[in-house]
Design an enzyme around this catalytic site. Structure first.
Site, PDB file in Angstrom:
ATOM      1  N   HIS A  64      -9.715  28.927 -52.593  1.00 11.05           N
ATOM      2  CA  HIS A  64      -8.275  29.066 -52.869  1.00 11.05           C
ATOM      3  C   HIS A  64      -7.956  28.985 -54.367  1.00 11.05           C
ATOM      4  O   HIS A  64      -6.829  29.297 -54.763  1.00 11.05           O
ATOM      5  CB  HIS A  64      -7.477  27.985 -52.138  1.00 11.05           C
ATOM      6  CG  HIS A  64      -7.489  28.110 -50.655  1.00 11.05           C
ATOM      7  ND1 HIS A  64      -7.144  29.279 -49.998  1.00 11.05           N
ATOM      8  CD2 HIS A  64      -7.810  27.210 -49.680  1.00 11.05           C
ATOM      9  CE1 HIS A  64      -7.253  29.092 -48.691  1.00 11.05           C
ATOM     10  NE2 HIS A  64      -7.662  27.859 -48.475  1.00 11.05           N
ATOM     11  N   ASP A 107     -13.886  31.562 -43.454  1.00 12.96           N
ATOM     12  CA  ASP A 107     -12.969  30.427 -43.352  1.00 12.96           C
ATOM     13  C   ASP A 107     -11.702  30.888 -42.644  1.00 12.96           C
ATOM     14  O   ASP A 107     -11.276  32.039 -42.796  1.00 12.96           O
ATOM     15  CB  ASP A 107     -12.641  29.920 -44.752  1.00 12.96           C
ATOM     16  CG  ASP A 107     -11.894  28.603 -44.762  1.00 12.96           C
ATOM     17  OD1 ASP A 107     -12.528  27.569 -45.029  1.00 12.96           O
ATOM     18  OD2 ASP A 107     -10.665  28.611 -44.524  1.00 12.96           O
ATOM     19  N   HIS A 134      -8.727  30.225 -43.257  1.00 10.54           N
ATOM     20  CA  HIS A 134      -7.674  30.522 -44.226  1.00 10.54           C
ATOM     21  C   HIS A 134      -8.141  31.639 -45.153  1.00 10.54           C
ATOM     22  O   HIS A 134      -9.295  31.661 -45.578  1.00 10.54           O
ATOM     23  CB  HIS A 134      -7.351  29.291 -45.074  1.00 10.54           C
ATOM     24  CG  HIS A 134      -6.994  28.077 -44.282  1.00 10.54           C
ATOM     25  ND1 HIS A 134      -7.946  27.174 -43.840  1.00 10.54           N
ATOM     26  CD2 HIS A 134      -5.796  27.616 -43.851  1.00 10.54           C
ATOM     27  CE1 HIS A 134      -7.340  26.200 -43.175  1.00 10.54           C
ATOM     28  NE2 HIS A 134      -6.040  26.450 -43.157  1.00 10.54           N
ATOM     29  N   ASP A 184     -13.525  26.038 -40.191  1.00 12.75           N
ATOM     30  CA  ASP A 184     -12.258  25.595 -39.613  1.00 12.75           C
ATOM     31  C   ASP A 184     -11.647  26.597 -38.644  1.00 12.75           C
ATOM     32  O   ASP A 184     -10.546  26.377 -38.132  1.00 12.75           O
ATOM     33  CB  ASP A 184     -11.252  25.221 -40.702  1.00 12.75           C
ATOM     34  CG  ASP A 184     -11.267  26.153 -41.886  1.00 12.75           C
ATOM     35  OD1 ASP A 184     -11.952  27.195 -41.825  1.00 12.75           O
ATOM     36  OD2 ASP A 184     -10.596  25.847 -42.896  1.00 12.75           O
TER      37      ASP A 184
END
EC number: 3.5.1.-
Length: 331
Positions: A118, A155, A157, A244
């Site tokens: 990120h 991931d 996200h 995740d």
């Protein structure tokens, strides 16, 4: 099988936060309880010049001062301890070393934290300080002879930092499969975010509906990845390995399990390309440990027969991707 890890990663820690030192400890316990026998290598810190390959000097200087004054919260969910600046450099250094090891041994895994995907050019966010995988990619391109890296980010996200850093770069292929950004942080990673300028067509997002599981993930990746590999012809694969998307994870609503992580590891192994994996998310300790073992077995070549793949509710997503990328890849 080479794993890059340092006990010093534990110095970046906040026990009340989901991104804490218990994450890597859970993975290490799972490895110890398995029959895997990796070679562990301890990294050194990335140099400041290495960090500046993908981050602004103003941002790096700010983080150093912030940690030096005791740390705190960079935003509502990203913390720094007094040690975090050095630990983040160590995590980036681990990813760089992992790239070197992969080119020698076939594949490697940087089991470091804080995570990185990120982190943008000038902002730390989403639990991430420096963008470890982007730094490793630039190290590989500038110093190790890699010219066409492909990034696979699974991931849950969207890796907005990695995507933005390479958004105008035609020589880095970024693929992210993640939960629909209308329903999850960071709110980016839509199908129409395809790159810009010379990088148009080299940023491919697969936004998955909430509730998607192994069958949908295997189906859509099975349709897309072979075509991208054939069209882009990478010489190395970098994996943002976030776990995740597991059904047990508390931060999202995707429903894959260890079978998906086995399959994706095995798929990467079958390409025959050198591969560096870099740890990103995964916040249920038990699921994180099991998923990592499954992924590493696949990367190490343990053959996996997946359950029957099926499009479920993602056929329309594939249709949109096929139309959007028809000039670049033959899905």
């Amino acid at each position: 099988m080479v794993i890059i890890h340092s006990p010093s990663y534990d110095l970046h820690n906040h026990e009340g936060h989901v991104e804490n030192s218990g994450r890597t400890r859970a993975i290490l316990r799972a490895i110890e309880s398995s029959d895997l026998s990796p070679r562990f290598v301890e990294p050194g810190m990335a140099g400041i010049d290495d960090i500046l390959m993908v981050h602004s000097s103003t941002h790096v200087e700010y983080l150093e001062v912030f940690a030096g004054r005791g740390g705190g919260w960079l935003d509502y969910d990203t913390y720094m301890t007094p040690e975090s600046f050095s630990v983040a450099r160590l995590s980036a250094g681990g990813a760089m070393l992992a790239a070197e090891e992969a080119l020698r041994d076939g594949w490697s895994y940087s089991l470091g934290r804080p995570p990185g995907h990120h982190a943008t050019y000038d902002r730390s966010m989403g639990f991430c300080i420096f963008n470890n995988i982007a730094i490793a990619i630039e190290h590989a391109r500038r110093n190790l002879g890699v010219s066409r890296p492909l990034v696979l980010d699974f991931d849950v996200h969207h890796g907005n930092g990695t995507s933005s850093i390479f958004y105008r770069d035609r020589d880095v292929m970024y693929i992210s499969i993640h939960q629909d950004p209308r329903t999850l942080f960071p709110g980016t990673g839509f199908i129409d975010e395809t790159g810009s300028g010379e990088g148009e067509g080299f940023n491919l997002n697969i936004p998955m509906p909430r509730g998607s599981g192994n069958r949908e993930y295997l189906w859509i990746l099975g349709m897309i990845l072979p075509a991208v590999l054939e069209g882009f012809r990478p010489d190395m694969i970098f994996v943002s390995a976030g776990f995740d998307a597991h059904r047990r994870d508390p931060l999202a609503e995707i429903m894959v399990d260890e079978e998906f992580f086995s399959w994706i590891g095995w798929f990467i192994h079958q390409t025959g390309l050198p591969c560096t994996a870099v740890l990103e998310g995964g916040y249920d300790p038990e699921a994180l440990g099991r998923s990592n073992i499954a992924f590493m077995r696949g990367l190490d070549g343990e053959e996996y027969e997946p359950e029957t793949a099926a499009p479920g509710g993602v056929s329309e997503i594939f249709s949109q991707l096929s139309d959007r990328f028809s000039a670049y890849f033959n899905f």
